[in-house]
Design an enzyme around this catalytic site. Structure first.
Site, mmCIF file in Angstrom:
data_model
loop_
_atom_site.group_PDB
_atom_site.id
_atom_site.type_symbol
_atom_site.label_atom_id
_atom_site.label_comp_id
_atom_site.label_asym_id
_atom_site.label_seq_id
_atom_site.Cartn_x
_atom_site.Cartn_y
_atom_site.Cartn_z
ATOM 1 N N ASP A 285 -14.178 4.810 5.298
ATOM 2 C CA ASP A 285 -13.358 3.636 5.588
ATOM 3 C C ASP A 285 -11.986 4.117 6.041
ATOM 4 O OD1 ASP A 285 -12.013 1.232 5.675
ATOM 5 O OD2 ASP A 285 -12.471 0.651 3.612
ATOM 6 N N GLY B 114 -5.746 10.026 14.450
ATOM 7 C CA GLY B 114 -7.035 9.946 13.783
ATOM 8 C C GLY B 114 -7.658 11.306 13.592
ATOM 9 N N ALA C 134 -7.952 9.590 2.138
ATOM 10 C CA ALA C 134 -8.158 8.143 2.123
ATOM 11 C C ALA C 134 -9.415 7.717 2.873
ATOM 12 C CB ALA C 134 -6.932 7.446 2.705
ATOM 13 N N ASP D 223 -1.548 4.092 5.829
ATOM 14 C CA ASP D 223 -0.631 3.847 4.719
ATOM 15 C C ASP D 223 -0.561 5.043 3.781
ATOM 16 O OD1 ASP D 223 -0.105 1.320 5.719
ATOM 17 O OD2 ASP D 223 -1.671 0.365 4.524
ATOM 18 N N ASN E 1 0.831 -1.210 0.000
ATOM 19 C CA ASN E 1 0.000 0.000 0.000
ATOM 20 C C ASN E 1 0.867 1.263 0.000
ATOM 21 O OD1 ASN E 1 -2.234 -1.674 0.212
ATOM 22 N ND2 ASN E 1 -2.528 -1.315 2.400
#
Length: 306
Positions: free
Chosen positions: A245, A220, A281, A251, A42
């Site tokens: 998601d 996060g 992402a 990554d 990834n």
């Protein structure tokens, strides 16, 4: 800009579920999909999409998942000429994703467990030629240790993504230039109990003392903390309208960070660029589809390397 990546490849078998089942509980209503994964792969693909010249060392099985991986790396322009074909099956990760985007992952390492120090030694020229070496920890400890040792020997900047987290040998710490744990990984690296009372800033500071390098503690939705020779700096979180998601966020962050550093960006600017990649992402389902291209992110600020 050249980036060498030592890490894992695995097939991700994902089920989106209304809620994660409890012990002994069976639920229906999930949606299934499978696709490529593994932190090393990834991160290599993420860096290549952002314009880097990327070489990858990993191990896959002589099976359909391994063949799919080789096709993917060719398509994404990742040099996979050093990838090992192991005797075991390609690594598989089983991923449960809940409606809020949170995920639970269980991994069967397979061929990834066959990657050894001798394989890393055969990759030494790629490490020596790279501006940044990225290492993740879904591979045996001996491969992690040897990769970081060779990075230090050849003067290549080393970036360790310590996932999944585990204790590291004492001699490894001084070979890490930049380490990127999240909030749950940092205490494990430090050997702390789950009920420790340290703040994120204290965790980052302790890790910096061990490496002598820089620590970027990802948090996060709270952003990140950068702890370097210049002190502690908060990397503000970026607003995301809808989290779909979170599986590939780390990554994506690591790949973008490596690219920015390889281009000469200072740590602060590189971390902010990486935060944009991570935020991008989480808004898209699946890991590979969520890895951004250069056009999808703001420009990197090039500053003094620190």
């Amino acid at each position: 800009m050249k980036i060498a990546v030592v890490g894992s490849y695995g097939a991700g078998l994902t089920m989106r579920v209304p809620k994660a089942p409890g012990p002994g509980e069976t639920l229906t209503g999930g949606e299934y999909a499978e696709g490529p994964g593994g932190k090393g792969s990834n991160q290599a693909i993420g860096a290549a999409r952002l314009g880097a010249d990327v070489s990858l060392l990993t191990a896959v099985g002589d099976d359909a998942f391994g063949a799919a991986a080789r096709r993917l790396w060719m398509q994404e322009r990742v040099d996979a000429s050093h990838v090992i074909i192991g005797e075991r099956p390609t690594m598989v990760g089983f991923i449960l994703v809940e409606p809020d985007g949170e995920n639970r992952i269980s991994i069967a390492p397979g061929a990834s467990d066959e990657l050894g120090a001798q394989d890393v030694q055969a990759f030494a020229e790629n490490i020596a030629a790279a501006d940044v070496l990225v290492v993740s920890m879904e591979i045996p400890e001996e491969a992690v240790v040897e990769a970081l040792r060779l990075g230090r020997t050849h003067g290549t900047r080393t970036l360790l993504n310590p996932a999944p987290a585990r204790a590291l040998p004492d001699e490894v710490w001084s070979q890490i230039d930049v380490i990127t744990p999240n909030q749950s990984e940092a205490p494990i690296l430090l050997g702390l109990s789950p009920d420790h009372a340290l703040s994120d800033a204290e965790l980052a500071t302790l890790l910096r003392h061990r490496t002598g390098g820089a620590v970027i503690l990802t948090r996060g939705g709270q952003g990140a903390l950068l702890c370097s020779a210049d002190g502690i700096e908060e990397i503000e979180p970026l607003p995301v309208e809808h989290v779909v998601d979170t599986t590939g966020a780390g990554d994506s962050f690591t790949a973008a960070l490596a690219v920015a550093l390889s281009e000469g960006s200072d740590l602060s600017s590189a971390a902010r660029f990486a935060a944009h990649a991570g935020a991008h992402a989480v808004s898209i389902a699946g890991v590979i589809p969520a890895l951004p291209t250069r056009a999808q992110l703001p420009s990197i600020t090039i500053g003094t390397r620190s």
